[in-house]
Design a protein around this motif. Structure first.
Motif, mmCIF file in Angstrom:
data_model
loop_
_atom_site.group_PDB
_atom_site.id
_atom_site.type_symbol
_atom_site.label_atom_id
_atom_site.label_comp_id
_atom_site.label_asym_id
_atom_site.label_seq_id
_atom_site.Cartn_x
_atom_site.Cartn_y
_atom_site.Cartn_z
ATOM 1 N N GLU A 97 0.954 -1.213 -0.142
ATOM 2 C CA GLU A 97 -0.194 -0.101 0.107
ATOM 3 C C GLU A 97 0.976 0.958 0.031
ATOM 4 O OE1 GLU A 97 -3.641 2.239 2.618
ATOM 5 O OE2 GLU A 97 -2.944 0.322 3.326
ATOM 6 N N GLU A 98 1.900 1.291 0.835
ATOM 7 C CA GLU A 98 2.776 2.476 0.884
ATOM 8 C C GLU A 98 3.594 2.515 -0.479
ATOM 9 O OE1 GLU A 98 6.965 3.367 2.939
ATOM 10 O OE2 GLU A 98 5.717 2.015 3.769
ATOM 11 N N LEU A 99 3.947 1.532 -1.048
ATOM 12 C CA LEU A 99 4.564 1.445 -2.414
ATOM 13 C C LEU A 99 3.683 2.034 -3.555
ATOM 14 C CD1 LEU A 99 7.005 1.034 -4.092
ATOM 15 C CD2 LEU A 99 6.516 -1.362 -4.244
ATOM 16 N N ALA A 100 2.480 1.684 -3.530
ATOM 17 C CA ALA A 100 1.256 1.746 -4.472
ATOM 18 C C ALA A 100 1.034 3.453 -4.452
ATOM 19 C CB ALA A 100 0.200 1.118 -4.207
ATOM 20 N N ARG A 101 0.977 4.107 -3.085
ATOM 21 C CA ARG A 101 0.755 5.367 -2.911
ATOM 22 C C ARG A 101 1.795 6.284 -3.516
ATOM 23 N NH1 ARG A 101 -3.650 7.177 -0.271
ATOM 24 N NH2 ARG A 101 -4.781 5.614 0.945
ATOM 25 N N SER A 102 2.994 5.684 -3.194
ATOM 26 C CA SER A 102 4.124 6.669 -3.777
ATOM 27 C C SER A 102 4.065 6.687 -5.257
ATOM 28 C CB SER A 102 5.387 5.797 -3.230
ATOM 29 O OG SER A 102 6.560 6.655 -3.874
ATOM 30 N N VAL A 103 4.163 5.326 -6.050
ATOM 31 C CA VAL A 103 3.994 5.119 -7.492
ATOM 32 C C VAL A 103 3.076 6.027 -8.021
ATOM 33 C CG1 VAL A 103 4.064 3.771 -9.296
ATOM 34 C CG2 VAL A 103 5.359 2.946 -7.358
ATOM 35 N N ASN A 104 1.823 6.008 -7.462
ATOM 36 C CA ASN A 104 0.589 6.746 -7.916
ATOM 37 C C ASN A 104 1.009 8.275 -8.007
ATOM 38 O OD1 ASN A 104 -2.337 7.987 -7.200
ATOM 39 N ND2 ASN A 104 -2.169 6.352 -8.761
ATOM 40 N N SER A 105 1.611 8.887 -7.303
ATOM 41 C CA SER A 105 2.092 10.209 -7.351
ATOM 42 C C SER A 105 2.913 10.693 -8.199
ATOM 43 C CB SER A 105 2.496 10.636 -5.915
ATOM 44 O OG SER A 105 3.919 10.096 -5.715
ATOM 45 N N PHE A 106 3.185 9.825 -9.114
ATOM 46 C CA PHE A 106 4.165 10.180 -10.351
ATOM 47 C C PHE A 106 3.727 9.951 -11.775
ATOM 48 C CE2 PHE A 106 7.164 9.441 -6.802
ATOM 49 C CZ PHE A 106 8.293 10.125 -7.076
ATOM 50 N N ASP A 107 4.148 10.623 -12.601
ATOM 51 C CA ASP A 107 3.646 10.697 -13.871
ATOM 52 C C ASP A 107 4.460 9.771 -14.783
ATOM 53 O OD1 ASP A 107 1.602 13.032 -13.403
ATOM 54 O OD2 ASP A 107 3.711 13.799 -12.837
ATOM 55 N N VAL A 108 5.759 9.700 -14.473
ATOM 56 C CA VAL A 108 6.705 8.648 -15.338
ATOM 57 C C VAL A 108 7.345 7.875 -14.428
ATOM 58 C CG1 VAL A 108 8.749 8.708 -16.806
ATOM 59 C CG2 VAL A 108 7.019 10.536 -16.921
ATOM 60 N N LEU A 109 7.564 6.689 -14.912
ATOM 61 C CA LEU A 109 8.199 5.510 -14.181
ATOM 62 C C LEU A 109 9.473 5.057 -15.040
ATOM 63 C CD1 LEU A 109 8.400 3.687 -11.700
ATOM 64 C CD2 LEU A 109 7.099 1.976 -12.873
ATOM 65 N N MET A 110 10.584 5.118 -14.612
ATOM 66 C CA MET A 110 11.800 4.729 -15.406
ATOM 67 C C MET A 110 12.577 3.748 -14.776
ATOM 68 S SD MET A 110 14.719 7.275 -16.889
ATOM 69 C CE MET A 110 16.336 6.563 -17.279
ATOM 70 N N GLY A 111 13.111 2.704 -15.437
ATOM 71 C CA GLY A 111 14.107 1.706 -14.806
ATOM 72 C C GLY A 111 14.551 0.747 -15.859
ATOM 73 N N VAL A 112 15.420 0.117 -15.667
ATOM 74 C CA VAL A 112 16.101 -0.873 -16.257
ATOM 75 C C VAL A 112 15.048 -2.121 -16.126
ATOM 76 C CG1 VAL A 112 17.880 -2.608 -16.910
ATOM 77 C CG2 VAL A 112 18.383 -0.103 -16.069
ATOM 78 N N LEU A 163 9.702 -2.645 -12.608
ATOM 79 C CA LEU A 163 8.660 -2.135 -13.394
ATOM 80 C C LEU A 163 7.476 -2.614 -13.267
ATOM 81 C CD1 LEU A 163 10.785 -1.782 -16.728
ATOM 82 C CD2 LEU A 163 10.092 -0.002 -15.219
ATOM 83 N N THR A 164 7.088 -3.437 -12.494
ATOM 84 C CA THR A 164 5.793 -4.103 -12.314
ATOM 85 C C THR A 164 4.720 -3.063 -11.534
ATOM 86 O OG1 THR A 164 6.688 -6.341 -11.838
ATOM 87 C CG2 THR A 164 4.720 -6.043 -11.155
ATOM 88 N N ASN A 165 5.487 -2.070 -10.964
ATOM 89 C CA ASN A 165 4.938 -0.862 -10.060
ATOM 90 C C ASN A 165 4.077 -0.129 -11.088
ATOM 91 O OD1 ASN A 165 5.485 -1.536 -7.311
ATOM 92 N ND2 ASN A 165 7.584 -1.077 -8.062
ATOM 93 N N ALA A 166 4.269 -0.493 -12.445
ATOM 94 C CA ALA A 166 3.502 0.570 -13.478
ATOM 95 C C ALA A 166 1.914 0.165 -13.084
ATOM 96 C CB ALA A 166 3.676 0.052 -14.880
ATOM 97 N N VAL A 167 1.515 -0.899 -12.511
ATOM 98 C CA VAL A 167 0.120 -1.256 -12.147
ATOM 99 C C VAL A 167 -0.679 0.069 -11.349
ATOM 100 C CG1 VAL A 167 0.128 -3.618 -12.753
ATOM 101 C CG2 VAL A 167 0.587 -2.623 -10.359
ATOM 102 N N PHE A 168 0.289 0.770 -10.528
ATOM 103 C CA PHE A 168 -0.146 1.804 -9.742
ATOM 104 C C PHE A 168 -0.193 3.261 -10.415
ATOM 105 C CE2 PHE A 168 1.863 -1.506 -6.820
ATOM 106 C CZ PHE A 168 0.590 -2.222 -6.528
ATOM 107 N N LEU A 169 0.273 3.299 -11.444
ATOM 108 C CA LEU A 169 0.576 4.605 -12.187
ATOM 109 C C LEU A 169 -0.978 5.062 -12.542
ATOM 110 C CD1 LEU A 169 3.638 4.410 -14.442
ATOM 111 C CD2 LEU A 169 3.340 5.763 -12.528
ATOM 112 N N PRO A 170 -1.261 6.237 -12.689
ATOM 113 C CA PRO A 170 -2.645 6.859 -13.179
ATOM 114 C C PRO A 170 -2.623 6.566 -14.744
ATOM 115 C CG PRO A 170 -1.157 8.643 -12.904
ATOM 116 C CD PRO A 170 -0.327 7.385 -12.160
#
Length: 531
Positions: free
Chosen positions: A403-418, A423-430
């Motif tokens: 839940e903590e991780l999901a809220r953090s990722v959701n506050s971003f507009d771009v997720l970047m990584g190798v 990158l699975t955390n893309a599920v929490f992006l808007p």
């Protein structure tokens, strides 16, 4: 010769044959008359029983389609909807005197259509899945009192079995038993692994049995707990524990299998992992309102109206809408929306730069602590900030609360990584946000597309892929330009997965060429400007 031992007289001999002939003639007449009556009775009975079957062209068409089950008024699952057009499904419906013995459905619910038995299909596991939509029969269907078994073995990943009727589970024995309402049945038995990958070792099989009768010689296990909701049998372990596999092998398929029930479904979990259920408790609780049962230790005989054994994976970390059960046509957009609801994530869309031009879009840079890490993180942060982003570095650890991780990722507009589990955390992006996947050197683009590229597009996120060159890989300095790993990646792929994983996933780090990478950052910014 008479009873006294003498031959009959000539008069007696002349009279005897005539008497015997008369007797045989009378007997023959009676037998013939009875045969005519019997024939008339049989023909009349058959006419009454089968006349309705061929009464109209619609009835004939219904009979010709009865090997395919379609969802109808009862909301039953279409067994062909979970995989491709050539999917092998087997439905066994025990016969009873007043109902059709259909392979997959009762096409009309008419009890006058009886004794029309279809040839039974062979179970052919590991059938090749196709990308064609499943064939369907949309005729309304009603369940049989005797129940049925629908076995689905098509596709490269999973086997599943749906059992309808009086279904009884014995956890410690790993059995699921269909108990017929009548004794006019054939005993059948199947074995499948309830894990998402049929080839996974260390997963106990579950035996599905259709009993041949309810007589004393073949008794059904007596119910000790009776449920009024369906059940799903699944196995954990395997590859779960890896963050990406937690979603690809468990959470996404479980969502697809259980979403139709609205929480009214009992989970029976083999190889249970309490820590895993705890980590994803919020998700599991929304999919099932009931405490999960540890199947391996459950000594109860639980009775259900329906049991699904195994989960079905359509694609890696993805959903194929056409293959969703009960014709739900679920998508990854549905899954990500479900996660946002589950964790009460505030953002459904990314920043609107047209309305708030003074704000900067936020970029989360995933920093791996081991192999495939970015070695020039400070330079990348500066380049992204110069391009117009607000940048934060994230290094999610195993013990972080979801839940903590999901809220953090959701506050971003771009997720970047190798390329990696982060990158699975893309599920929490808007919805409409951007994901930048940096692909390691070594012709790893197909794997990157399968694991993340396709799923991210299906989430309706903007997917950008940046493939590094040999000059951006630490393998060049480690091995030199003439090593096959650098000079001929295709030869490494031909040598097998072990070498690919060893070098391209396990031994290289990344040093991005900032000038070469700059256009990718600009593409991300342009996309957000258009939102």
């Amino acid at each position: 010769m008479g009873s006294d031992g003498k031959l009959p007289t000539s008069a007696t001999a002349a009279k005897g044959p005539k008497g015997w002939a008369q007797r045989f003639l009378n007997v023959g007449f009676v037998a013939g008359f009875l045969l005519v009556l019997l024939t008339y009775a049989v023909v009349s009975q058959q006419s009454q029983r089968f006349g309705a079957v061929v009464a109209s062209p619609d009835d004939v068409a219904a009979i010709s389609k009865q090997a395919i089950k379609a969802p109808g008024e009862t909301g039953e699952e279409d067994p062909s909807s979970e995989d491709g057009g050539e999917e092998k499904t087997e439905t066994t419906t025990p016969a009873e005197p007043s109902a059709d013995h259909h392979q997959h459905q009762d096409t009309s619910g008419d009890s006058n259509q009886d004794d029309q038995q279809q040839p039974e299909q062979e179970w052919r596991p590991k059938a090749v899945v196709t990308e064609e939509p499943p064939r369907r029969d949309d005729t309304a269907a009603k369940p049989f009192d005797n129940g049925k078994v629908v076995l689905t073995t098509a596709g490269p990943y999973s086997d599943t079995c749906d059992v309808f009727g009086d279904v009884r589970t014995n956890g410690t024995a790993h059995t699921v038993t269909l108990v017929p309402a009548t004794s006019f049945t054939e005993r059948r038995e199947w074995k499948i692994k309830p894990y998402i990958r049929r080839t996974m070792s260390g997963i106990p099989e579950v035996t599905i049995t259709q009993l041949d009768s309810t007589s004393a010689s073949s008794p059904a296990p007596a119910c000790t707990v009776r449920h009024h909701v369906p059940a799903i049998v699944l196995a954990l372990g395997g590859l779960t524990g890896n963050y990406w596999h937690d979603f690809s092998d468990a959470l996404v398929p479980l969502f697809v299998a259980s979403r139709r029930y609205g929480g009214e479904v009992q989970l029976l979990v083999s190889n249970i992992q309490p820590w895993w259920l705890g980590k994803y408790e919020a998700i599991v609780r929304r999919l099932s309102k009931y405490d999960a049962v540890d199947l391996d230790k459950d000594d109860q005989i639980r009775c259900f109206p329906r049991v699904t054994v195994g989960l079905r994976m359509h694609k890696e970390f993805d959903i194929v809408p056409e293959f969703s059960p009960d014709d739900q046509r679920l998508t990854m957009v549905d899954f990500t929306a479900f996660l946002r609801e589950t964790y009460s994530l505030p953002r459904a869309v990314p920043i609107n730069l047209k309305q708030t031009p003074e704000k900067k879009p936020r970029l989360m840079l995933l920093h791996r602590g081991h192999y495939r890490k970015i070695v020039n993180v400070p330079e990348i942060v500066k380049a992204a900030e110069d391009a117009g982003f607000e940048v934060a570095i994230s290094d999610p650890r195993f013990g972080v609360h979801v839940e903590e991780l999901a809220r953090s990722v959701n506050s971003f507009d771009v997720l970047m990584g190798v390329h990696g589990a982060g990158l699975t955390n893309a599920v929490f992006l808007p919805k409409g946000a951007v994901v930048i996947q940096v692909v390691p050197y070594g012709k790893m683009e197909p794997l990157a597309k399968l694991d993340f590229g396709d799923p991210i597009v299906d989430m309706e996120l903007r997917y950008l892929e940046y493939s590094i060159t040999a000059q951006e890989s630490t393998l060049l300095e480690m091995l030199g330009p003439d090593h096959p790993v650098i000079k001929d990646p295709e030869s490494v792929h031909r040598s097998g997965w072990d070498k690919v994983a060893e070098y391209y996933l396990g031994k290289q780090d990344v040093k991005l060429d900032l000038e070469r990478f700059a256009p990718t950052l600009e593409l991300a910014l342009d996309h957000l400007r258009q939102q």
